[in-house]
Scaffold this motif. Structure first.
Motif, PDB file in Angstrom:
ATOM      1  N   ASP A   6       0.853  -1.071  -0.092  1.00  0.00           N
ATOM      2  CA  ASP A   6       0.034  -0.040  -0.153  1.00  0.00           C
ATOM      3  C   ASP A   6       0.973   1.327  -0.099  1.00  0.00           C
ATOM      4  OD1 ASP A   6      -2.419   1.898   0.475  1.00  0.00           O
ATOM      5  OD2 ASP A   6      -1.444   1.947   2.580  1.00  0.00           O
ATOM      6  N   LEU A   8       0.519   4.467   0.928  1.00  0.00           N
ATOM      7  CA  LEU A   8       0.587   5.311   2.137  1.00  0.00           C
ATOM      8  C   LEU A   8       1.220   4.473   3.412  1.00  0.00           C
ATOM      9  CD1 LEU A   8      -3.147   6.675   2.143  1.00  0.00           C
ATOM     10  CD2 LEU A   8      -0.820   7.879   1.573  1.00  0.00           C
ATOM     11  N   THR A   9       1.284   3.160   3.211  1.00  0.00           N
ATOM     12  CA  THR A   9       2.102   2.450   4.279  1.00  0.00           C
ATOM     13  C   THR A   9       3.470   2.470   4.069  1.00  0.00           C
ATOM     14  OG1 THR A   9       0.176   0.934   4.428  1.00  0.00           O
ATOM     15  CG2 THR A   9       2.422   0.041   5.409  1.00  0.00           C
ATOM     16  N   ALA A  11       4.972   4.843   2.354  1.00  0.00           N
ATOM     17  CA  ALA A  11       5.430   6.264   2.873  1.00  0.00           C
ATOM     18  C   ALA A  11       5.620   6.744   4.201  1.00  0.00           C
ATOM     19  CB  ALA A  11       4.241   7.396   2.368  1.00  0.00           C
ATOM     20  N   LYS A  12       4.673   6.045   4.962  1.00  0.00           N
ATOM     21  CA  LYS A  12       4.739   6.024   6.424  1.00  0.00           C
ATOM     22  C   LYS A  12       6.223   5.431   6.835  1.00  0.00           C
ATOM     23  CE  LYS A  12       2.163   5.496  10.703  1.00  0.00           C
ATOM     24  NZ  LYS A  12       2.052   4.072  10.884  1.00  0.00           N
ATOM     25  N   GLN A  15       9.388   7.477   5.893  1.00  0.00           N
ATOM     26  CA  GLN A  15       9.426   8.723   6.729  1.00  0.00           C
ATOM     27  C   GLN A  15      10.202   8.080   8.215  1.00  0.00           C
ATOM     28  OE1 GLN A  15       6.215  11.036   8.246  1.00  0.00           O
ATOM     29  NE2 GLN A  15       7.081  12.894   7.117  1.00  0.00           N
ATOM     30  N   ASP A  16       9.647   7.037   8.661  1.00  0.00           N
ATOM     31  CA  ASP A  16      10.015   6.401   9.751  1.00  0.00           C
ATOM     32  C   ASP A  16      11.543   6.171   9.804  1.00  0.00           C
ATOM     33  OD1 ASP A  16       7.460   6.379  10.919  1.00  0.00           O
ATOM     34  OD2 ASP A  16       7.237   4.244  10.627  1.00  0.00           O
ATOM     35  N   LEU A  23       3.832  12.583  -1.855  1.00  0.00           N
ATOM     36  CA  LEU A  23       2.606  11.718  -2.376  1.00  0.00           C
ATOM     37  C   LEU A  23       2.154  12.349  -3.758  1.00  0.00           C
ATOM     38  CD1 LEU A  23       0.789  11.830   0.907  1.00  0.00           C
ATOM     39  CD2 LEU A  23       2.352  10.263   0.348  1.00  0.00           C
ATOM     40  N   LYS A 104       4.227  17.274  -0.537  1.00  0.00           N
ATOM     41  CA  LYS A 104       5.280  16.776   0.507  1.00  0.00           C
ATOM     42  C   LYS A 104       4.377  16.109   1.694  1.00  0.00           C
ATOM     43  CE  LYS A 104       9.151  17.839   3.432  1.00  0.00           C
ATOM     44  NZ  LYS A 104      10.063  18.958   4.135  1.00  0.00           N
ATOM     45  N   LEU A 105       5.171  14.912   2.121  1.00  0.00           N
ATOM     46  CA  LEU A 105       4.462  14.204   3.516  1.00  0.00           C
ATOM     47  C   LEU A 105       5.576  15.106   4.758  1.00  0.00           C
ATOM     48  CD1 LEU A 105       2.897  12.330   5.140  1.00  0.00           C
ATOM     49  CD2 LEU A 105       4.634  10.593   4.767  1.00  0.00           C
TER      50      LEU A 105
ATOM     51  N   MET B   1       0.612  16.594   2.860  1.00  0.00           N
ATOM     52  CA  MET B   1      -0.047  16.051   4.031  1.00  0.00           C
ATOM     53  C   MET B   1       0.768  15.918   5.250  1.00  0.00           C
ATOM     54  SD  MET B   1      -1.173  11.757   4.199  1.00  0.00           S
ATOM     55  CE  MET B   1      -2.546  11.880   3.014  1.00  0.00           C
ATOM     56  N   ARG B   3       2.006  14.515   9.059  1.00  0.00           N
ATOM     57  CA  ARG B   3       2.171  13.190   9.365  1.00  0.00           C
ATOM     58  C   ARG B   3       1.037  12.526  10.167  1.00  0.00           C
ATOM     59  NH1 ARG B   3       5.866   8.495   9.576  1.00  0.00           N
ATOM     60  NH2 ARG B   3       5.422   7.681  11.659  1.00  0.00           N
ATOM     61  N   LEU B   6      -1.781  11.470   8.213  1.00  0.00           N
ATOM     62  CA  LEU B   6      -1.500  10.295   7.774  1.00  0.00           C
ATOM     63  C   LEU B   6      -1.824   9.011   8.877  1.00  0.00           C
ATOM     64  CD1 LEU B   6      -0.666   8.283   5.610  1.00  0.00           C
ATOM     65  CD2 LEU B   6       1.782   8.904   6.074  1.00  0.00           C
ATOM     66  N   GLN B  10      -4.514   6.025   8.504  1.00  0.00           N
ATOM     67  CA  GLN B  10      -4.154   4.796   8.306  1.00  0.00           C
ATOM     68  C   GLN B  10      -4.716   4.020   9.685  1.00  0.00           C
ATOM     69  OE1 GLN B  10      -2.954   4.473   5.643  1.00  0.00           O
ATOM     70  NE2 GLN B  10      -1.171   3.623   5.628  1.00  0.00           N
ATOM     71  N   ARG B  13      -8.233   3.344   8.343  1.00  0.00           N
ATOM     72  CA  ARG B  13      -8.316   2.371   7.386  1.00  0.00           C
ATOM     73  C   ARG B  13      -8.243   0.810   8.263  1.00  0.00           C
ATOM     74  NH1 ARG B  13      -4.110   3.580   3.007  1.00  0.00           N
ATOM     75  NH2 ARG B  13      -5.072   2.022   1.788  1.00  0.00           N
TER      76      ARG B  13
END
Lengths: 107, 230
Positions: A6, A8-9, A11-12, A15-16, A23, A104-105, B1, B3, B6, B10, B13
């Motif tokens: 996914d 978005l998963t 992307a996170k 960033q971690d 995005l 940007k995230l 976006m 953090r 997001l 999540q 979801r």
């Protein structure tokens, strides 16, 4: 077998790990565009990407823009289509038009 | 976006909640709406925008309205396969790629083995009980593939009472007629029975298990999306 990742998963997770991330989201389509509104591509600062906003024809241009936006932080609405001279260069061969929002995230 | 947006997105979801992300395309400001309430973001949507977001969820379609992008995150598509058979071995990975969370049900240990379905959610139990526990909804497709009335029929009887968007059952025209009669005797609604897809799948002349899986996935897609144009 595992699910496709996914965006978005992904992307996170980037960033971690301390990577800059942008995005790209399909927000509008006309004609025969290959990916519907809501489709997403995520890009990290090493130009790694996951997901898609077309059948592969505009991803290159979107990734290039995403790399700028993850530095500037200023979001941008990109448009690709047959009426756009860029379309010949990046090759939206399907004859559709698509608008992609790149952001940007942030932290 | 941001953090925080997001993370909330999540979480919503993961909790399988109807969610809409509103983005102002002029400046990137966002509002995250979960179950009708704004839970994160720096944008304050007005009543009209909230109503438009509701419409998007109902129609299962993300779209741009007056410069705002309304992105929906509906609960995931699910596929329940009754029968850990050869066709299921082909259909499960295909449906997974197409975005379905897949569950396979078969009480027969020799069929429902980890070796035959590595990494797949296989439940080795009687279909009727599992089907009730699974609570099929309008984002669920159900496919009965055992060819055995003892297993297929009770699963179908539960499926027919649900909002599942697609119910298919393997078997010839003759088998389908006999099954419809049994389900009717069992008290299932005749209109619902008539809507069962059987012989299963889109008629593409499929022969091999993988080809039959393609035809089933094609028919599921048609039931979900409807044909294009026209």
């Amino acid at each position: 077998m595992s699910d496709p990742i996914d965006p978005l998963t992904q992307a996170k997770e980037w960033q971690d790990r301390g990577l800059k991330v942008a995005l790209a989201t399909v927000v509008e389509t006309w004609g025969s565009s290959p990916r519907p509104a809501g489709s997403q591509l995520v890009v990290n600062e090493d130009a790694g990407f996951e997901g898609s906003v077309s059948g592969g024809c505009i991803e290159g241009a979107v990734v290039t823009e995403a790399l700028d936006i993850m530095d500037s932080g200023v979001p941008k609405l990109m448009e690709f289509g047959v009426s756009d001279a860029m379309a010949w260069e990046v090759g939206l061969a399907c004859g559709g038009t698509v608008r992609v929002f790149v952001e940007k995230l942030e932290a | 976006m941001k953090r925080s947006v997001l993370e909330q997105l999540q979480a919503a979801r993961d909790a399988v909640l109807p969610t809409v992300l509103i983005t102002d395309l002029a400046n990137g400001a966002q509002a995250l709406i979960v179950k009708g309430e704004v839970v994160a973001g720096d944008l304050v949507p007005d009543t009209a925008l909230k109503a438009a977001a509701d419409d998007c969820l109902r129609l299962d379609k993300s779209r741009t309205v007056d410069g705002y992008f309304l992105q929906i995150f509906n609960p995931p598509l699910r596929l329940i396969v009754v029968g850990a058979v050869h066709i299921a071995q082909a259909l499960v990975p295909m449906a997974t790629l197409a975005g379905y969370a897949v569950t396979v049900i078969d009480p027969r240990g020799a069929w429902a083995s980890e070796a035959r379905f590595p990494g797949v959610n296989v439940i080795q139990d009687w279909p009727e009980e599992v089907m009730i526990a699974q609570k099929p909804d309008r984002r669920t497709a159900i496919v009965a593939l055992t060819h055995d009335p003892k297993l297929d029929d009770p699963a179908l009887a539960v499926a027919l009472k649900s909002d599942a968007f697609y119910i298919g059952a393997l078997g010839s025209k003759k088998t389908a007629v006999a099954r419809a009669e049994r389900l009717k005797q069992g008290g299932s609604d005749p209109e619902a029975i008539a809507a069962i897809d059987g012989p299963i799948g889109l008629n593409i002349g499929a022969v091999s298990p993988a080809e039959i899986a393609v035809s089933i996935l094609a028919k599921m897609t048609l039931a979900l999306r409807g044909p294009k144009g026209g």
